[in-house]
Design a protein around this motif. Structure first.
Motif, PDB file in Angstrom:
ATOM      1  N   LEU A  35       0.822  -1.208   0.000  1.00  0.00           N
ATOM      2  CA  LEU A  35       0.000   0.000   0.000  1.00  0.00           C
ATOM      3  C   LEU A  35       0.858   1.261   0.000  1.00  0.00           C
ATOM      4  CD1 LEU A  35      -2.930   1.210   0.392  1.00  0.00           C
ATOM      5  CD2 LEU A  35      -2.445   1.141   2.846  1.00  0.00           C
ATOM      6  N   LEU A  36       1.999   1.207   0.670  1.00  0.00           N
ATOM      7  CA  LEU A  36       2.887   2.373   0.786  1.00  0.00           C
ATOM      8  C   LEU A  36       4.146   2.216  -0.054  1.00  0.00           C
ATOM      9  CD1 LEU A  36       2.554   2.988   4.631  1.00  0.00           C
ATOM     10  CD2 LEU A  36       1.298   4.085   2.770  1.00  0.00           C
ATOM     11  N   GLY A  37       4.134   1.258  -0.968  1.00  0.00           N
ATOM     12  CA  GLY A  37       5.296   1.035  -1.820  1.00  0.00           C
ATOM     13  C   GLY A  37       4.893   0.267  -3.060  1.00  0.00           C
ATOM     14  N   ASN A  38       5.448  -0.932  -3.200  1.00  0.00           N
ATOM     15  CA  ASN A  38       5.097  -1.786  -4.328  1.00  0.00           C
ATOM     16  C   ASN A  38       5.086  -3.233  -3.857  1.00  0.00           C
ATOM     17  OD1 ASN A  38       7.856  -2.841  -4.479  1.00  0.00           O
ATOM     18  ND2 ASN A  38       8.383  -0.842  -5.342  1.00  0.00           N
ATOM     19  N   GLU A  39       4.875  -4.157  -4.759  1.00  0.00           N
ATOM     20  CA  GLU A  39       4.710  -5.552  -4.363  1.00  0.00           C
ATOM     21  C   GLU A  39       5.929  -6.107  -3.649  1.00  0.00           C
ATOM     22  OE1 GLU A  39       5.730  -8.529  -7.915  1.00  0.00           O
ATOM     23  OE2 GLU A  39       4.173  -7.096  -8.479  1.00  0.00           O
ATOM     24  N   GLU A  40       7.103  -5.561  -3.903  1.00  0.00           N
ATOM     25  CA  GLU A  40       8.303  -6.061  -3.234  1.00  0.00           C
ATOM     26  C   GLU A  40       8.356  -5.639  -1.767  1.00  0.00           C
ATOM     27  OE1 GLU A  40      10.269  -8.320  -4.451  1.00  0.00           O
ATOM     28  OE2 GLU A  40       9.010  -8.289  -6.246  1.00  0.00           O
ATOM     29  N   ASN A  41       7.452  -4.770  -1.356  1.00  0.00           N
ATOM     30  CA  ASN A  41       7.332  -4.415   0.063  1.00  0.00           C
ATOM     31  C   ASN A  41       6.315  -5.288   0.788  1.00  0.00           C
ATOM     32  OD1 ASN A  41       7.677  -1.224  -1.261  1.00  0.00           O
ATOM     33  ND2 ASN A  41       9.225  -2.092   0.106  1.00  0.00           N
ATOM     34  N   GLY A  42       5.828  -6.319   0.107  1.00  0.00           N
ATOM     35  CA  GLY A  42       4.901  -7.262   0.730  1.00  0.00           C
ATOM     36  C   GLY A  42       3.516  -7.184   0.147  1.00  0.00           C
ATOM     37  N   ARG A  43       3.063  -8.338  -0.398  1.00  0.00           N
ATOM     38  CA  ARG A  43       1.745  -8.380  -1.025  1.00  0.00           C
ATOM     39  C   ARG A  43       1.322  -9.840  -1.162  1.00  0.00           C
ATOM     40  NH1 ARG A  43       0.808  -7.659  -7.402  1.00  0.00           N
ATOM     41  NH2 ARG A  43       1.626  -9.779  -7.189  1.00  0.00           N
ATOM     42  N   TRP A  44       0.014 -10.093  -1.126  1.00  0.00           N
ATOM     43  CA  TRP A  44      -0.501 -11.452  -1.316  1.00  0.00           C
ATOM     44  C   TRP A  44      -1.675 -11.365  -2.277  1.00  0.00           C
ATOM     45  CZ3 TRP A  44      -3.090 -14.915   2.997  1.00  0.00           C
ATOM     46  CH2 TRP A  44      -3.264 -16.208   2.493  1.00  0.00           C
ATOM     47  N   ARG A  45      -1.431 -11.789  -3.518  1.00  0.00           N
ATOM     48  CA  ARG A  45      -2.461 -11.675  -4.553  1.00  0.00           C
ATOM     49  C   ARG A  45      -2.956 -13.052  -4.968  1.00  0.00           C
ATOM     50  NH1 ARG A  45      -2.831 -10.920 -10.456  1.00  0.00           N
ATOM     51  NH2 ARG A  45      -4.624  -9.556 -10.870  1.00  0.00           N
ATOM     52  N   ILE A  46      -4.285 -13.192  -5.014  1.00  0.00           N
ATOM     53  CA  ILE A  46      -4.930 -14.370  -5.569  1.00  0.00           C
ATOM     54  C   ILE A  46      -5.963 -13.874  -6.573  1.00  0.00           C
ATOM     55  CG2 ILE A  46      -6.345 -16.400  -5.109  1.00  0.00           C
ATOM     56  CD1 ILE A  46      -5.212 -16.531  -2.310  1.00  0.00           C
ATOM     57  N   ALA A  47      -5.781 -14.225  -7.848  1.00  0.00           N
ATOM     58  CA  ALA A  47      -6.658 -13.729  -8.901  1.00  0.00           C
ATOM     59  C   ALA A  47      -6.546 -14.637 -10.120  1.00  0.00           C
ATOM     60  CB  ALA A  47      -6.287 -12.291  -9.274  1.00  0.00           C
ATOM     61  N   PRO A  48      -7.527 -14.574 -11.038  1.00  0.00           N
ATOM     62  CA  PRO A  48      -7.422 -15.376 -12.258  1.00  0.00           C
ATOM     63  C   PRO A  48      -6.176 -15.029 -13.056  1.00  0.00           C
ATOM     64  CG  PRO A  48      -9.662 -14.573 -11.988  1.00  0.00           C
ATOM     65  CD  PRO A  48      -8.822 -13.871 -10.959  1.00  0.00           C
ATOM     66  N   SER A  49      -5.568 -16.047 -13.657  1.00  0.00           N
ATOM     67  CA  SER A  49      -4.397 -15.818 -14.507  1.00  0.00           C
ATOM     68  C   SER A  49      -4.806 -15.492 -15.939  1.00  0.00           C
ATOM     69  CB  SER A  49      -3.469 -17.037 -14.480  1.00  0.00           C
ATOM     70  OG  SER A  49      -4.183 -18.217 -14.784  1.00  0.00           O
ATOM     71  N   ASP A  50      -6.045 -15.824 -16.318  1.00  0.00           N
ATOM     72  CA  ASP A  50      -6.563 -15.472 -17.638  1.00  0.00           C
ATOM     73  C   ASP A  50      -7.224 -14.098 -17.588  1.00  0.00           C
ATOM     74  OD1 ASP A  50      -5.747 -17.925 -18.624  1.00  0.00           O
ATOM     75  OD2 ASP A  50      -7.682 -18.895 -18.198  1.00  0.00           O
ATOM     76  N   PRO A  51      -7.406 -13.454 -18.741  1.00  0.00           N
ATOM     77  CA  PRO A  51      -8.067 -12.144 -18.747  1.00  0.00           C
ATOM     78  C   PRO A  51      -9.437 -12.195 -18.083  1.00  0.00           C
ATOM     79  CG  PRO A  51      -7.074 -12.580 -20.884  1.00  0.00           C
ATOM     80  CD  PRO A  51      -6.953 -13.852 -20.103  1.00  0.00           C
ATOM     81  N   VAL A  52      -9.720 -11.181 -17.276  1.00  0.00           N
ATOM     82  CA  VAL A  52     -10.982 -11.110 -16.538  1.00  0.00           C
ATOM     83  C   VAL A  52     -11.999 -10.312 -17.351  1.00  0.00           C
ATOM     84  CG1 VAL A  52     -12.102 -10.240 -14.457  1.00  0.00           C
ATOM     85  CG2 VAL A  52      -9.834 -11.303 -14.310  1.00  0.00           C
ATOM     86  N   PHE A  91       8.751  -8.539   6.211  1.00  0.00           N
ATOM     87  CA  PHE A  91       8.507  -8.106   7.579  1.00  0.00           C
ATOM     88  C   PHE A  91       9.029  -6.683   7.780  1.00  0.00           C
ATOM     89  CE2 PHE A  91       7.492 -12.191   9.879  1.00  0.00           C
ATOM     90  CZ  PHE A  91       7.373 -12.966   8.735  1.00  0.00           C
ATOM     91  N   ASP A  92       8.656  -6.086   8.935  1.00  0.00           N
ATOM     92  CA  ASP A  92       9.157  -4.770   9.336  1.00  0.00           C
ATOM     93  C   ASP A  92       8.888  -3.714   8.267  1.00  0.00           C
ATOM     94  OD1 ASP A  92      10.327  -2.907  10.985  1.00  0.00           O
ATOM     95  OD2 ASP A  92      12.364  -3.326  10.307  1.00  0.00           O
ATOM     96  N   TYR A  93       7.597  -3.559   7.913  1.00  0.00           N
ATOM     97  CA  TYR A  93       7.176  -2.551   6.939  1.00  0.00           C
ATOM     98  C   TYR A  93       7.903  -2.697   5.602  1.00  0.00           C
ATOM     99  CZ  TYR A  93       5.113  -0.172  11.000  1.00  0.00           C
ATOM    100  OH  TYR A  93       4.388   0.146  12.125  1.00  0.00           O
ATOM    101  N   GLY A  94       7.989  -3.917   5.123  1.00  0.00           N
ATOM    102  CA  GLY A  94       8.535  -4.136   3.786  1.00  0.00           C
ATOM    103  C   GLY A  94      10.037  -4.156   3.685  1.00  0.00           C
ATOM    104  N   ARG A  95      10.729  -4.103   4.824  1.00  0.00           N
ATOM    105  CA  ARG A  95      12.199  -4.007   4.769  1.00  0.00           C
ATOM    106  C   ARG A  95      12.887  -5.360   4.854  1.00  0.00           C
ATOM    107  NH1 ARG A  95      15.417  -0.238   9.018  1.00  0.00           N
ATOM    108  NH2 ARG A  95      14.225  -1.522  10.485  1.00  0.00           N
ATOM    109  N   SER A  96      12.350  -6.300   5.634  1.00  0.00           N
ATOM    110  CA  SER A  96      13.049  -7.549   5.930  1.00  0.00           C
ATOM    111  C   SER A  96      12.494  -8.703   5.102  1.00  0.00           C
ATOM    112  CB  SER A  96      12.928  -7.901   7.414  1.00  0.00           C
ATOM    113  OG  SER A  96      13.470  -6.873   8.219  1.00  0.00           O
ATOM    114  N   VAL A  97      13.377  -9.358   4.359  1.00  0.00           N
ATOM    115  CA  VAL A  97      13.008 -10.566   3.630  1.00  0.00           C
ATOM    116  C   VAL A  97      13.176 -11.744   4.590  1.00  0.00           C
ATOM    117  CG1 VAL A  97      13.507 -12.055   1.656  1.00  0.00           C
ATOM    118  CG2 VAL A  97      13.799  -9.565   1.460  1.00  0.00           C
ATOM    119  N   PRO A  98      12.098 -12.473   4.879  1.00  0.00           N
ATOM    120  CA  PRO A  98      12.204 -13.540   5.877  1.00  0.00           C
ATOM    121  C   PRO A  98      12.886 -14.790   5.305  1.00  0.00           C
ATOM    122  CG  PRO A  98      10.005 -13.502   4.958  1.00  0.00           C
ATOM    123  CD  PRO A  98      10.737 -12.331   4.352  1.00  0.00           C
TER     124      PRO A  98
END
Length: 599
Positions: A43-60, A120-127
């Motif tokens: 929300l405050l950055g981009n997907e590399e700051n943490g995100r979990w997406r589940i959606a169709p892989s084909d065009p919606v 983790f830690d607001y998108g900074r730490s890769v677990p």
């Protein structure tokens, strides 16, 4: 293209909350509490700051979302060329912090992709991520562990965890993400079906207690569910919003952390809960309030942590670019150390509302009043930072003085009937009269026609509407009517109110922000007081029409850009939805009763 604030839906478990975008991405979640470091911070950055997406892989071809009736369980339905499916998202209520995401096929066959980016830690730490078994992942960073369990196999790819799968009609895939301390043994798997059904039942049981409020019932019930989700169940405290640093102006610096509990929310929250019969929740909120403010009155703060914590240091997160580049991203809130005289009035009004609403008197309430009121008597003449927490220096804000008057006015009415109590009441009334006299001398413009934001100022402030709403002056007093006229003329933008004109007021920050939604609800409330029901109704419909497709409101709205601004969802805005609906409903009931009597 980044999502707009209104593109998000809320799920929560009364301990924390997550925001899910229209495209199926969970972009914000702090664990284990609302104010903990985020594990998903896209929300405050981009997907590399943490995100979990589940959606169709084909065009919606089509998508739609809603909450299952009277719950906080989100349903998103997707249609592709080959099939139709839905995703059910929720956070089960209870002590366990978990997110459930259930994918169900409805027709044909639909291809999906899951992409999990844990940071983790607001998108900074890769677990450190490892497989416990083919369907279970463990992610550890410092004190925290997340356990992902799924019904389909997951693979690692460039520090992402991904899965591809298909669901046909009647088929499903299930994902659960649970948080725990990293030093403890891995928790056993939860019973997903049981937890899901129990969550539905618990939300519906809460919503079922909401009384009929005529045509406003659905909106009131949805706002109640939202406020409940923003309540920290272990203590009863309610956060102002579940986010930090969503901007009041896109690209600007007016970005604050709202994941704390403000005293001034207490009065409106208590009023809303009690008027709707939610006395258990109101009592829990009052208990939180009285625990938090206990102690030396000089140390009373405008806000506290979820459990009443007082130390809320403000710092920035330079590695996050901010929502649409709005920097800085802040954690903590330095306003906790400000002097804001209005909080004493808010506290007194909250206690009064509680007693009038039917809650028994609290023994600690009287003791706190006897400690706080002498302190307020000694400082009410001082300047302060005011309701809006300005950072441009203290002023003699009129709203602050009015709320100081509220403190003594309410205390005078609550004093006991002993001789000592009657003497205290007389003294409190004398102080209230002194404050009223000063405000009516020094708080008006040079011509004495209307009130101004601060002594000696020429600026207007929407908080001046509280002059009538608190009973400081009658709504038909010429000085208040003049103030109302000036507020309508100078602060309305496309039919919605600014809290003040930041272009001309010196508040210590770069000018520019949206209209402040709760102020427009106050304006509707004033119209009700004045008998201008039609105008109140039109404004209420305009405001609730700004809610997104799942009934949520942020703090502010940009009429020009037609988008929400500020932290989200905002408790103040949803309290406005409830309290203005109740005011309108009460005003309309006599008219309906008269109409029935004339048949």
């Amino acid at each position: 293209m980044p999502a707009h604030i209104e593109d998000y839906a809320l799920i929560g478990n009364c301990r924390s909350a997550a925001l899910i975008n229209r495209d199926g991405a969970l972009d914000w979640l702090c664990l284990p509490r609302f104010d903990a470091p985020a594990v998903f911070a896209a929300l405050l950055g981009n997907e590399e700051n943490g995100r979990w997406r589940i959606a169709p892989s084909d065009p919606v071809e089509h998508s739609a979302r809603r909450y299952l009736d009277d719950t906080l369980v989100l349903e998103t339905t997707w249609t592709t060329a080959s099939g139709r499916a839905r995703v059910l998202d929720c956070m089960p209520l209870g002590e366990r912090n978990a997110v459930l995401r259930i994918v169900e096929g409805l027709a044909g066959e639909t291809a999906f992709e899951m992409d999990l980016v844990l940071r983790f830690d607001y998108g900074r730490s890769v677990p450190w991520v490892e497989k416990i078994d083919p369907l279970t992942l463990s992610a550890v960073a410092g004190p925290d562990r997340l356990i992902l369990r799924s019904s389909t196999e997951i693979h690692g790819r460039d520090h992402h965890s991904v899965a591809r799968f298909r669901v046909g009609a009647g088929q499903r895939q299930v994902f659960s993400l649970c948080h725990q301390a990293s030093h403890l043994p891995v928790q056993p798997e939860c019973d997903i079906d049981h937890d899901f059904e129990q969550t539905l039942e618990q939300w519906r049981a809460f919503a079922a207690r909401c009384p009929d409020v005529g045509p406003y019932t659905d909106r009131v019930r949805r706002s109640l569910l939202t406020l409940k989700a923003m309540t920290y169940a272990p203590t009863g405290g309610m956060v102002a919003a579940v986010t930090t640093s969503l901007p009041e102006r896109v690209g600007g610096e007016r970005n604050w952390d709202y994941r704390y509990c403000w005293l001034r929310d207490a009065t409106m929250t208590l009023l809303a809960l009690m008027n709707l019969g939610y006395f258990d929740e109101a009592q829990a909120w009052r208990e939180w309030l009285l625990r938090s403010v206990a102690g030396n009155p000089e140390q009373m703060q405008i806000m506290y942590g979820l459990a009443g914590e007082r130390d809320l240091p403000e710092f920035t997160l330079p590695w996050l670019p901010g929502y649409e580049g709005s920097q800085p991203v802040r954690v903590g809130n330095a306003a906790a150390g400000q002097l804001q005289l209005d909080i004493y009035g808010e506290l007194a009004d909250a206690m009064t509302q509680a007693i009038k609403g039917g809650l028994p008197r609290h023994s600690r309430g009287a003791a706190i009043a006897r400690a706080i009121l002498p302190y307020l008597e000694g400082i009410w003449r001082e300047p302060d930072e005011g309701l809006w927490e300005v950072r441009g220096g203290r002023q003699h804000f009129v709203h602050s003085k009015v709320m100081a008057w509220v403190a003594f006015d309410r205390a005078a009415g609550l004093a006991d009937t002993t001789e000592e109590g009657r003497e205290r009441s007389r003294h409190y009334r004398q102080v209230a009269d002194e404050i009223c006299d000063e405000v009516c001398r020094r708080g008006l413009d040079a011509g004495g026609r209307h009130f101004v934001q601060a002594y000696g100022s020429t600026e207007l402030d929407a908080s001046l509407l509280q002059i009538a709403l608190t009973g400081f002056l009658p709504a038909d007093d010429p000085r208040f009517l003049g103030t109302l006229e000036q507020i309508e003329r100078r602060l309305l933008r496309n039919g919605l109110l600014l809290r003040y004109d930041s272009d001309s007021c010196s508040d210590g920050l770069t000018p520019g922000e949206g209209t402040f939604l709760v102020c427009s609800f106050w304006l509707a409330d004033v119209y009700v007081l004045l008998g201008r029901q039609d105008e109140a109704q039109v404004l209420y419909e305009r405001l609730t029409g700004l809610c997104n497709d799942v009934g949520l409101l942020a703090e502010q709205y940009d009429p020009a850009g037609k988008r929400m601004l500020g932290n989200f969802p905002q408790a103040f805005s949803h309290i406005g939805i409830i309290n203005t609906a109740l005011n309108l409903h009460r005003a309309q009931c006599p008219a309906r009763d008269r109409a029935k009597g004339g048949d």
